[in-house]
Design a protein around this motif. Structure first.
Motif: not given
Length: 174
Positions: A56-57, A99-100, A113-114, A171-172
């Motif tokens: 869970k991102a 983070l994929q 993406k962050y 930050n997402k």
């Protein structure tokens, strides 16, 4: 098994950038021989593998750069004091991070993406002493350096090349 965590610890040994550190963090480890997994059902040691992934991102991703190490470091400058070494070399970190590749298999199709918005820097040679200061990105996109009571605007490339970056805050992007 699932383990909640507040940050991911990045092993810097042998890595030159954050994506290499993330790859090491998510690398599949084989458990065999003396390190084999003890099966609770059959009560015997069996070969197995383990791998860390993100299930869970989080909205805010904190990455801790493991700069302090009791062992020797090959391939990069290191400072030694009191038996503990500090990895002093630059680890490149991007302004945007995906983070994929380290997501759980069922979530790999999603884009994760962050955007970097904060950097905590530890200046010093030991884990017991030194000075902390930070860089933060404002909502308008300007980077600022916060060093005790001094606050100053800095160019983005100054924030992006901190050799002693210790914590990175992403930050997402929604």
């Amino acid at each position: 098994c699932y383990e909640p965590c507040l940050d991911l610890q990045m092993d810097l040994k042998g890595a030159s950038n954050l994506y290499e550190c993330l790859g090491k963090w998510a690398k599949k480890d084989l458990l065999c021989g003396d390190n084999a997994y003890k099966c609770e059902r059959c009560n015997k040691k069996v070969d197995a593998s383990k791998q860390m992934t993100v299930e869970k991102a989080p909205q805010v991703l904190t990455l801790q750069m493991k700069r302090f190490d009791a062992g020797a470091m090959a391939g990069g400058p290191m400072s030694f004091m009191g038996g503990m070494g500090k990895i002093m070399r630059q680890i490149a970190y991007p302004p945007t991070l995906d983070l994929q590749k380290i997501m759980s298999p069922e979530l790999k199709c999603r884009e994760m993406k962050y955007e970097l918005y904060g950097i905590l820097v530890h200046s010093g040679h030991t884990c017991n002493s030194g000075h902390y200061y930070s860089f933060c990105k404002s909502p308008s996109g300007t980077w600022f350096c916060y060093n005790d009571c001094n606050v100053s605007a800095v160019k983005p490339d100054v924030a992006m090349r901190q050799q002693e970056a210790y914590l990175l805050f992403y930050n997402k992007v929604s």
